[in-house]
Design an enzyme around this catalytic site. Structure first.
Site, mmCIF file in Angstrom:
data_model
loop_
_atom_site.group_PDB
_atom_site.id
_atom_site.type_symbol
_atom_site.label_atom_id
_atom_site.label_comp_id
_atom_site.label_asym_id
_atom_site.label_seq_id
_atom_site.Cartn_x
_atom_site.Cartn_y
_atom_site.Cartn_z
ATOM 1 N N ASP A 129 0.852 -1.199 0.000
ATOM 2 C CA ASP A 129 0.000 0.000 0.000
ATOM 3 C C ASP A 129 0.886 1.247 0.000
ATOM 4 O O ASP A 129 2.039 1.195 0.445
ATOM 5 C CB ASP A 129 -0.876 0.031 1.256
ATOM 6 C CG ASP A 129 -1.864 -1.119 1.294
ATOM 7 O OD1 ASP A 129 -2.177 -1.662 0.213
ATOM 8 O OD2 ASP A 129 -2.306 -1.464 2.398
HETATM 9 N N1 URA Z 1 -1.213 -5.885 3.976
HETATM 10 C C1 URA Z 1 -1.709 -4.633 3.971
HETATM 11 O O1 URA Z 1 -2.744 -4.376 4.557
HETATM 12 N N2 URA Z 1 -1.027 -3.686 3.300
HETATM 13 C C2 URA Z 1 0.147 -3.903 2.678
HETATM 14 O O2 URA Z 1 0.728 -2.982 2.106
HETATM 15 C C3 URA Z 1 0.654 -5.212 2.690
HETATM 16 C C4 URA Z 1 -0.034 -6.192 3.344
#
Ligand code: URA
Length: 241
Positions: free
Chosen positions: A107
């Protein structure tokens, strides 16, 4: 031993532009081969241990590129980023030209270990849920983390888009509000949704390991490094056959 290839083709394969442009780089005295100024774009070279220098920057020849990157916050893992700048903008231009892709996405606000490659088979293998590759995330939470929450994560959490539960395969509490959690799948916002499902939240998320490969301690945020055969072997060992 690999067959010798023309310098122009080598430069093209490494992402320095069209063959014509690569040839012009040589004619403009902007290319050195193993420390010597190159004269002829048609010169055939062995790629083994080859070090190019292009426009003043050293560049190791890699038939396929595999890199580890320490992702900073506020960057998207997409070539067509919408709300934040793209991580690809932090990489040298030739990597983008030769089509490197993130091996799974983080993310925009997640930091840490990201593998990036132009080897489609490698990307597929590393992202396939069937291969059971553990990914370790350090999670900072606003609320204290309880044993009940940890047990819930280990016993399986049902997320709203799939009745099949997802599990933490390991949890290590680092302090009252910090947890290192291993997961093998890569569902959308998986860690954040798992933490919400057990009644806590993610304030900060940082990936530290993929399989048996850990983020190098000296790799600063926003920096990348080549993965070498021993790193790739460690990753290959992390994959279920
Ligand atoms: N899980 C999440 O919620 N975000 C990420 O970036 C990676 C794994």
């Amino acid at each position: 031993m690999a067959k010798p290839i023309s310098l122009e083709k080598i430069l093209f394969s490494q992402g320095f532009g069209t063959r014509r442009y690569c040839s012009d780089l040589v004619y403009a005295d902007l290319v050195k081969v193993n420390g010597e100024l190159a004269q002829d774009p048609e010169e055939r070279l062995s790629t083994e241990g080859l070090i190019l220098n292009v426009e003043g920057r050293d560049w190791e020849f890699h038939e396929k590129a595999y890199i580890a990157f320490n992702k900073p916050p506020d960057y998207e893992c997409s070539h067509k980023a919408t709300h934040h700048p793209s991580v690809y903008g932090l990489l040298p231009r030739p990597f983008v030209e030769r089509g490197l892709q993130c091996v799974g996405r983080l993310d925009y606000d997640t930091t840490g270990l990201l593998l990036i490659s132009d080897d489609g088979q490698f990307i597929h293998k590393m992202t396939s849920p069937k291969k059971n590759i553990g990914k370790v995330y350090e999670i900072a939470t606003p609320e204290p983390i309880t044993q009940k929450q940890i047990d819930h994560l280990l016993n399986g959490v049902v997320l709203d888009d799939d009745p099949k539960p997802c599990f933490a395969t390991a949890c290590r509490q680092l302090d009252e509000r910090k947890l290192a959690m291993t997961i093998v799948e890569g569902r959308y916002h998986q860690v954040k949704r798992m933490m919400a499902a057990v009644g806590n939240h993610v304030a900060k998320l940082h990936r530290t390991e993929i399989g048996q490969y850990s983020m190098p301690g000296d790799l600063a945020q926003g920096e990348w490094r080549w993965l070498y055969p021993d790193d790739l072997l460690r990753l290959a060992k992390s994959v279920d056959a």
